[in-house]
Design an enzyme around this catalytic site. Sequence first.
Site, short mmCIF file in Angstrom:
data_model
loop_
_atom_site.label_atom_id
_atom_site.label_comp_id
_atom_site.label_asym_id
_atom_site.label_seq_id
_atom_site.Cartn_x
_atom_site.Cartn_y
_atom_site.Cartn_z
N LYS A 38 0.85 -1.20 0.00
CA LYS A 38 0.00 0.00 0.00
C LYS A 38 0.88 1.25 0.00
CE LYS A 38 -0.13 -0.02 5.03
NZ LYS A 38 -0.80 -0.59 6.21
N ARG A 136 -10.26 0.48 14.38
CA ARG A 136 -10.35 1.09 13.04
C ARG A 136 -11.54 0.43 12.37
NH1 ARG A 136 -4.16 1.49 10.80
NH2 ARG A 136 -4.85 -0.35 9.69
N HIS A 168 -6.26 -7.02 12.94
CA HIS A 168 -5.00 -6.26 12.91
C HIS A 168 -4.66 -5.78 14.31
CE1 HIS A 168 -1.82 -4.10 10.92
NE2 HIS A 168 -2.36 -2.90 11.00
N ARG A 224 1.07 -10.80 7.29
CA ARG A 224 1.07 -9.64 6.40
C ARG A 224 2.30 -8.78 6.71
NH1 ARG A 224 -4.02 -9.52 8.92
NH2 ARG A 224 -3.38 -7.60 9.94
N TYR A 268 15.90 29.63 8.63
CA TYR A 268 14.81 30.45 9.19
C TYR A 268 14.79 30.41 10.71
CZ TYR A 268 12.71 30.63 4.52
OH TYR A 268 12.46 30.84 3.19
N CYS A 315 13.82 23.72 5.38
CA CYS A 315 12.96 24.64 4.63
C CYS A 315 12.08 23.83 3.67
CB CYS A 315 13.82 25.63 3.84
SG CYS A 315 15.08 26.44 4.83
N ASP A 317 12.26 23.50 0.40
CA ASP A 317 12.96 22.83 -0.69
C ASP A 317 14.40 22.50 -0.37
OD1 ASP A 317 10.78 23.53 -2.70
OD2 ASP A 317 11.42 25.49 -1.96
C1 PLP Z 1 -0.12 -1.66 6.75
C2 PLP Z 1 -0.75 -2.90 7.20
C3 PLP Z 1 0.01 -4.06 7.42
C4 PLP Z 1 1.51 -4.08 7.39
O1 PLP Z 1 2.00 -3.57 8.61
P1 PLP Z 1 3.56 -3.55 8.93
O2 PLP Z 1 3.62 -3.12 10.34
O3 PLP Z 1 4.16 -2.55 7.97
O4 PLP Z 1 4.06 -4.91 8.67
C5 PLP Z 1 -0.65 -5.23 7.72
N1 PLP Z 1 -2.00 -5.26 7.80
C6 PLP Z 1 -2.76 -4.15 7.63
C7 PLP Z 1 -4.22 -4.24 7.77
C8 PLP Z 1 -2.17 -2.94 7.33
O5 PLP Z 1 -2.92 -1.85 7.17
#
Ligand code: PLP
Length: 379
Positions: A38, A136, A168, A224, A268, A315, A317
């Site tokens: 992602k 979430r 998750h 994952r 700055y 800054c 850039d």
């Molecule tokens: C981003 C994400 C992951 C991967 O998480 P990492 O900590 O980068 O391994 C796995 N599952 C879901 C649902 C995520 O949004």
Amino acid sequence: MSHVPAAPPEIVVDLAALRHNVRRLREVAGVPTMTVVKADAYGHGMVEVARAAREAGAEWLGVATVDEAVALRAAGDDGRVLCWLHAPDQVFVPAVAADVEVTASTLDELERIARAAAEAGRVAAVQLKIDTGLSRNGATADAWPGLVDRARAGEVDGSWRITGIWSHFACSDEPEHPANDAQEQAFLDALAIAEAAGLRPEVRHLANSAAGILRPSSRFDLVRFGLASYGLDPAPGHTPDLGLVPAMTLRAPLVSAKPVHAGAGVSYGHTWIADTATTVGLVPLGYGDGIPRHASSRAQVLVDGKKRTMRGRVCMDQFVIDLDGDLPGAGTDVVLFGPGTAGEPTAQEWADAADTISYEIVTRVGGRMTRMSRRYVDS
Ligand SMILES: *Cc1c(COP(=O)(O)O)cnc(C)c1O
């Protein structure tokens, strides 16, 4: 004045490192893996990373949105792909038509996926998400029995196939955090309810990088892996050395170098003032390119074999570094971060300097392609 053309700022992504990491993580997990790509593969480039991950044996790819999943198909990926973050009015037809597995957290999502499947003339592959404590998306524990009952009924009447059940973690980077045990137990409870309803999903999955490495009980049928695939440490201070290699290097040519006198204010707000005469160099990247302003006066870069500290504020850039009396020529290579093997800082060191996580460092830099190009090496 002679002109030596300098390479413009660029992100260099090492595909060999990526493949190595994906293979290594597969070994560590001992179960099939999903490489999470992602957000343009955490800034590394989704299509190229996806290809490298498949070459290294990733059975699955994971993305947030339907659009990302469909882009993977358009780039030629034909393996298993899961997506999980849907707009409130999400159109599922392109995903179902492209044989992408979609996540449902609610009855409404299930019904809309079924309508999309009818329109696409296919049976949708759906994974159900249970919220085990991240708050979430995902079904609440109260809504779960109703969701799995409906999911089973739709499976029986041929509306969809339920291919997975997943959740998750919220605190997997803190292995001792009590939420990890609680979430894993809530996941087991949800699986038992689904099983009692007659569902037999092919994959049950809970672990991201940190849990996949540090919490064997959470690996189930699939891990994952996002951050660790890119060679970065998902749980600094807890992760054993697995020999992962950071895949992203960020470099830029030095624009100029010059002396400044004691008492000179830099950048700055003059938040840094030279206490002795020194030399400073200008690096042509700033917060407009994803360089965190929070790293002002703290992050380091590698120039001519030495780590040099940023002076004053980042800054839009550009930013200024202390060259400690040296005067390297314009165009000299500045390495902001990389694997660390040539003495350059790592994305983790930048994260520490900016009070953030390495996820944010690579993703925000890689998301800003207006002035930087990405180059792939395969060493
Ligand atoms: C981003 C994400 C992951 C991967 O998480 P990492 O900590 O980068 O391994 C796995 N599952 C879901 C649902 C995520 O949004």
